[in-house]
Design a protein around this motif. Structure first.
Motif, mmCIF file in Angstrom:
data_model
loop_
_atom_site.group_PDB
_atom_site.id
_atom_site.type_symbol
_atom_site.label_atom_id
_atom_site.label_comp_id
_atom_site.label_asym_id
_atom_site.label_seq_id
_atom_site.Cartn_x
_atom_site.Cartn_y
_atom_site.Cartn_z
ATOM 1 N N ARG A 1 0.601 -1.184 0.187
ATOM 2 C CA ARG A 1 -0.203 -0.114 -0.630
ATOM 3 C C ARG A 1 0.896 1.358 -0.070
ATOM 4 O O ARG A 1 2.080 1.558 0.944
ATOM 5 N N VAL A 2 0.327 2.365 -0.585
ATOM 6 C CA VAL A 2 1.432 3.335 -0.440
ATOM 7 C C VAL A 2 0.669 3.903 1.028
ATOM 8 O O VAL A 2 -0.229 4.103 1.503
ATOM 9 N N GLY A 3 2.173 4.425 1.571
ATOM 10 C CA GLY A 3 2.390 4.917 2.741
ATOM 11 C C GLY A 3 2.291 6.260 2.800
ATOM 12 O O GLY A 3 2.019 7.105 1.857
ATOM 13 N N VAL A 4 1.794 7.015 3.919
ATOM 14 C CA VAL A 4 0.988 8.525 4.258
ATOM 15 C C VAL A 4 1.876 9.113 5.384
ATOM 16 O O VAL A 4 2.089 10.068 5.121
ATOM 17 N N VAL A 5 3.297 8.008 5.338
ATOM 18 C CA VAL A 5 4.591 8.542 5.832
ATOM 19 C C VAL A 5 5.643 9.447 5.103
ATOM 20 O O VAL A 5 6.282 8.140 4.513
ATOM 21 N N GLY A 6 5.347 10.138 4.851
ATOM 22 C CA GLY A 6 6.548 10.234 3.225
ATOM 23 C C GLY A 6 7.363 11.127 3.652
ATOM 24 O O GLY A 6 8.540 10.502 2.291
ATOM 25 N N ALA A 7 8.219 10.816 4.901
ATOM 26 C CA ALA A 7 9.771 11.338 4.410
ATOM 27 C C ALA A 7 10.167 10.638 6.089
ATOM 28 O O ALA A 7 9.512 10.307 7.091
ATOM 29 N N PRO A 8 11.563 10.022 6.332
ATOM 30 C CA PRO A 8 11.593 9.933 7.842
ATOM 31 C C PRO A 8 11.948 11.252 8.594
ATOM 32 O O PRO A 8 11.837 11.522 7.846
ATOM 33 N N VAL A 9 10.848 9.758 9.798
ATOM 34 C CA VAL A 9 10.670 11.621 10.626
ATOM 35 C C VAL A 9 11.655 11.205 11.718
ATOM 36 O O VAL A 9 12.441 11.062 12.356
ATOM 37 N N ALA A 10 11.934 12.968 11.937
ATOM 38 C CA ALA A 10 13.506 13.004 12.826
ATOM 39 C C ALA A 10 12.788 13.330 14.216
ATOM 40 O O ALA A 10 11.429 13.725 14.369
ATOM 41 N N ARG A 11 13.631 12.991 14.893
ATOM 42 C CA ARG A 11 13.416 12.708 15.922
ATOM 43 C C ARG A 11 13.138 14.126 16.801
ATOM 44 O O ARG A 11 14.105 14.922 17.269
#
Lengths: 152, 53
Positions: free
Chosen positions: B10-20
């Protein structure tokens, strides 16, 4: 989903709550507070998964239903929409420290939906939003206090 | 345990790595007067506080 339902959808946010190695101390408070928020109509839990990142940085993901005794979360788990895709796991886990466990929560801010719908109905459009870090608030207040002290 | 099959492909909804994010607790714990620091945050969001411009 109809146009009306989309129009009434509140903002959807996600949280990644990390438990560093040796610091997890689950006594049921988190689950209870989540149930309280859902029952109060403040949020609707859309998705929840558990991430485990080992010391080498390898990430394993599991469904909430596989995470053990759900306690009060049973009803919430049964209504999850499973919005997150497998592709999201690495993106979400990028924020985690090696050796940690994290809970990922995706939720709709039900409290904001009527206001957002009213704003759209009145011709408004959301052009910005965000969260102000507590650290920034502390810095602002401390700067104010320093000004008052020095009179500058 | 793996994720359910429905999530695969499925296409993801979180577009990029999440910054801490900075850890909130770390902002409040350090310092000689952690309680006072917490009180400072409380004061910042007290109703009736006015900005100075």
């Amino acid at each position: 989903m109809t146009d009306y339902e989309l129009d009434a959808l509140g903002p959807v946010d996600f949280l990644v709550v990390e438990f560093p190695p040796g610091e997890a101390n689950f006594r049921g408070e988190i689950a209870q507070e989540l149930v309280n928020l859902a029952e109060a109509g403040t949020i609707r839990v859309i998705d929840a998964i558990v991430l485990v990142k080992d010391e080498a940085g390898v990430v394993d993901a599991m469904e909430l239903s596989d995470a053990g005794d759900l306690g009060g979360l049973v009803e919430i788990e049964s209504q999850l929409a499973e919005l997150l895709a497998a592709d999201d796991v690495e993106h979400l886990a990028a924020a985690m420290q090696p050796g940690s466990v994290a809970g990922v929560l995706v939720y709709e801010n039900l409290w904001a939906a009527p206001f957002a719908a009213a704003a759209r109905s009145a011709g408004g459009q959301l052009i910005a939003g965000g969260r102000i870090p507590i650290q920034a608030i502390i810095a602002s207040i401390e700067a104010d206090a320093a000004l008052e002290t020095t009179g500058a | 345990m793996p994720l359910r099959a429905a999530r695969i492909g499925r296409v993801g909804v979180v577009g990029a790595p999440v910054a801490r994010a900075a850890v909130v607790g770390a902002a409040i714990r350090p310092g000689p007067a952690p309680v006072a620091k917490a009180a400072v945050v409380g004061a910042a969001i007290t109703p009736g506080r006015r900005r100075r411009i």
